[in-house]
Design an enzyme around this catalytic site. Sequence first.
Site, PDB file in Angstrom:
ATOM      1  N   GLU A 147       0.800  -1.236   0.000  1.00  0.00           N
ATOM      2  CA  GLU A 147       0.000   0.000   0.000  1.00  0.00           C
ATOM      3  C   GLU A 147       0.828   1.280   0.000  1.00  0.00           C
ATOM      4  O   GLU A 147       0.524   2.205   0.754  1.00  0.00           O
ATOM      5  CB  GLU A 147      -0.964  -0.003   1.194  1.00  0.00           C
ATOM      6  CG  GLU A 147      -1.895  -1.204   1.203  1.00  0.00           C
ATOM      7  CD  GLU A 147      -2.885  -1.205   2.360  1.00  0.00           C
ATOM      8  OE1 GLU A 147      -2.787  -0.329   3.240  1.00  0.00           O
ATOM      9  OE2 GLU A 147      -3.759  -2.086   2.363  1.00  0.00           O
ATOM     10  N   ASN A 196       2.147  -5.190  -3.122  1.00  0.00           N
ATOM     11  CA  ASN A 196       0.745  -5.510  -2.827  1.00  0.00           C
ATOM     12  C   ASN A 196      -0.038  -4.223  -2.552  1.00  0.00           C
ATOM     13  O   ASN A 196       0.439  -3.343  -1.823  1.00  0.00           O
ATOM     14  CB  ASN A 196       0.728  -6.405  -1.571  1.00  0.00           C
ATOM     15  CG  ASN A 196      -0.617  -7.001  -1.252  1.00  0.00           C
ATOM     16  OD1 ASN A 196      -1.254  -7.610  -2.112  1.00  0.00           O
ATOM     17  ND2 ASN A 196      -1.059  -6.840  -0.002  1.00  0.00           N
ATOM     18  N   HIS A 232     -10.247  -6.200  -1.883  1.00  0.00           N
ATOM     19  CA  HIS A 232     -11.296  -5.990  -0.878  1.00  0.00           C
ATOM     20  C   HIS A 232     -12.471  -5.361  -1.627  1.00  0.00           C
ATOM     21  O   HIS A 232     -12.415  -4.198  -2.007  1.00  0.00           O
ATOM     22  CB  HIS A 232     -10.799  -5.075   0.240  1.00  0.00           C
ATOM     23  CG  HIS A 232      -9.733  -5.731   1.077  1.00  0.00           C
ATOM     24  ND1 HIS A 232      -9.993  -6.807   1.888  1.00  0.00           N
ATOM     25  CD2 HIS A 232      -8.415  -5.466   1.202  1.00  0.00           C
ATOM     26  CE1 HIS A 232      -8.880  -7.182   2.491  1.00  0.00           C
ATOM     27  NE2 HIS A 232      -7.900  -6.394   2.096  1.00  0.00           N
ATOM     28  N   GLU A 260      -6.072 -10.733  -0.916  1.00  0.00           N
ATOM     29  CA  GLU A 260      -6.876 -10.454   0.291  1.00  0.00           C
ATOM     30  C   GLU A 260      -8.355 -10.398  -0.013  1.00  0.00           C
ATOM     31  O   GLU A 260      -9.099  -9.622   0.596  1.00  0.00           O
ATOM     32  CB  GLU A 260      -6.421  -9.120   0.916  1.00  0.00           C
ATOM     33  CG  GLU A 260      -4.940  -9.079   1.230  1.00  0.00           C
ATOM     34  CD  GLU A 260      -4.497  -7.828   1.984  1.00  0.00           C
ATOM     35  OE1 GLU A 260      -5.368  -7.061   2.441  1.00  0.00           O
ATOM     36  OE2 GLU A 260      -3.271  -7.630   2.103  1.00  0.00           O
ATOM     37  N   ASP A 262     -12.137 -10.286  -0.225  1.00  0.00           N
ATOM     38  CA  ASP A 262     -13.386 -10.464   0.513  1.00  0.00           C
ATOM     39  C   ASP A 262     -14.414  -9.537  -0.139  1.00  0.00           C
ATOM     40  O   ASP A 262     -14.048  -8.623  -0.875  1.00  0.00           O
ATOM     41  CB  ASP A 262     -13.262 -10.234   2.036  1.00  0.00           C
ATOM     42  CG  ASP A 262     -12.556  -8.964   2.444  1.00  0.00           C
ATOM     43  OD1 ASP A 262     -12.504  -8.012   1.646  1.00  0.00           O
ATOM     44  OD2 ASP A 262     -12.054  -8.913   3.587  1.00  0.00           O
TER      45      ASP A 262
HETATM   46  C1  XIL Z   1      -5.960  -5.964   8.560  1.00  0.00           C
HETATM   47  C2  XIL Z   1      -6.262  -7.113   9.507  1.00  0.00           C
HETATM   48  O1  XIL Z   1      -7.182  -7.967   8.873  1.00  0.00           O
HETATM   49  C3  XIL Z   1      -6.804  -6.621  10.783  1.00  0.00           C
HETATM   50  O2  XIL Z   1      -6.913  -7.683  11.724  1.00  0.00           O
HETATM   51  C4  XIL Z   1      -5.912  -5.539  11.370  1.00  0.00           C
HETATM   52  O3  XIL Z   1      -6.506  -5.009  12.521  1.00  0.00           O
HETATM   53  C5  XIL Z   1      -5.674  -4.453  10.361  1.00  0.00           C
HETATM   54  O4  XIL Z   1      -5.145  -5.004   9.188  1.00  0.00           O
HETATM   55  N1  XIL Z   1      -4.819  -4.479   3.801  1.00  0.00           N
HETATM   56  C6  XIL Z   1      -3.797  -5.258   4.267  1.00  0.00           C
HETATM   57  C7  XIL Z   1      -3.982  -6.081   5.478  1.00  0.00           C
HETATM   58  O5  XIL Z   1      -2.748  -5.342   3.600  1.00  0.00           O
HETATM   59  O6  XIL Z   1      -2.809  -6.229   6.208  1.00  0.00           O
HETATM   60  C8  XIL Z   1      -5.063  -5.524   6.381  1.00  0.00           C
HETATM   61  O7  XIL Z   1      -5.292  -6.458   7.432  1.00  0.00           O
HETATM   62  C9  XIL Z   1      -6.319  -5.275   5.573  1.00  0.00           C
HETATM   63  C10 XIL Z   1      -6.067  -4.280   4.474  1.00  0.00           C
END
Ligand code: XIL
Length: 547
Positions: A147, A196, A232, A260, A262
């Site tokens: 990020e 990422n 996401h 990641e 969802d």
């Molecule tokens: C999130 C986790 O799922 C949570 O448990 C934590 O509190 C915050 O981070 N992008 C990412 C992940 O790269 O590391 C993040 O994970 C979600 C967004």
Amino acid sequence: MTIHRTLLVAALVALGLEAQTLREEADRLGMLVGGAVDPELFGQAAYANAFATQLNMLEPENDMKFGVIHPSPTTYNFSPGDQIVAFAQTNGQKVRGHNLVWYQQIAPWVTGGNYTASQLNQILHDHITTVVSHYAGQVFAWDVVNEAMSDSPPALRSEVWYDSPGIGFAGQGTKYIEQAFVWARAADPNALLFYNDYGADVVNAKSNAIYAMAQDFRARGVPLDGIGLQMHLSLSSDLSQLGPNIQRYIALGLQVHITELDVQIPVKANGTPVNPGDLQKQATLYQAALSTCLRYKGCTAFQTWGLTDKYSWIPGYTNGVDGLALPLDANYQPKPAFNAMITAYQNAAVLNAPATGGISVISATGGTGLLAPGGLISIYGSGLGNASSVLVTDSSGTSRMATLLYVSATQVNCMLPADLLPGPAMLSVNGGDSPVSVATRTETVAPGLFTADGTGQGMAAAITVDSGGTTYLELFGTGIRGRSDIANVHVTVGGVAAPVLYAGPQGQFYGLDQINVVLPASLIGTGSVNIEVEVDGRVSNVVQVVI
Ligand code: XIL
């Protein structure tokens, strides 16, 4: 062809007429299916069982982040990460590392330490070197930088590692990112190194900026191996430009991991969906995301951010407004999204099958990876040198010969029979060192029309006058035969519907299709017109023909 019918039955079983796990499906295709994991929950049998049986890859949701793994200047806390590695080794799973450089979840001693740039350079170098070395041989791929790009307009985030105060490259663009990759490569030359990010899953301004960085890194030999697309998503996400985004990274020689995924949906206070139909919409997005990934050999891993709705970051992140974002429900039961993933795996052509002990099949027609009736394919394997035929058995049980174009010890190129029924299929190479077969699947694609020189006299189209005086046009292309009743073939010439006299095999050239249409009298002699064909609702390219 009894033997092939038997193989087909085996293929249909393998294609999942029985209940399957995600892991079995992904293994069959040589794919990684992963989930973000929390080792504190391994003590719960249902959790451990789901993560062991459904997945072949795990990624720590939080435990390898700077703040957890490096809590004080002189302390590393490897214990939770090591538990994940141990669990994965017990269960024959790979571990993906997450992450080394990120602007969030950094230990307070770093952000509050008033360090100079050169001190931060030393801190980050030591951090990357220590963590990556510790997990060398155990973590196969790392999100090295997470990020770094802000959203709109996309630009490098102002943050501790870049310019506040940074590690000595403030204002020098992606140089600090490059440095992190170089350090990670030095610490474990065998680990795959990823950049990422979120909100850059499809082609858009942010992914354009990341792509430009990736292109520059590849051109200059910076050790970048892949791009992680977080994905996401919400129900309004549009994935139509996901494929092209994956494709352009692969064209640079990079891998793509979906890291990641969802899909959050609005929930009531009691945790049920606000709109019951949303679970189905969510499933559609899961299926689109996975099947798009599966079309590209270079899209090698598909991971969700957790696995069960019992444990997901979404309710916390959205203050309880959204939830239910993962494939299993809170009782570990499959949701429509889970079934959609199974369907996507079962519908996938075998693009990623391991090259040893079998063959992998790649579409050479177009960039999409579809195995289409009439399409060109390459089959990779070993001991193929004496291959004498490739037979394809479709769901009707009939075997057809694919036209061989090229044979070597490791590769066979051929054209799939044009009249295959789209759907599950069995592909067998005969006459090599030993016969070898794979279960695969072919899909219907849009018809394609050839055009030659626009005069209507080339291979593309020929104007003919029959003995009865009807002026008709012969069009040539692919993707027509075996698919459709002639009543479902529609042709427009200059926007006017033209009656179809014939639609089917061309006859002389194997695989080529032909359509004859009556030319509308009002248009003859008017010059160049656009012609388009629709077969079963699938629309061809537009060709221009002079009539
Ligand atoms: C999130 C986790 O799922 C949570 O448990 C934590 O509190 C915050 O981070 N992008 C990412 C992940 O790269 O590391 C993040 O994970 C979600 C967004």
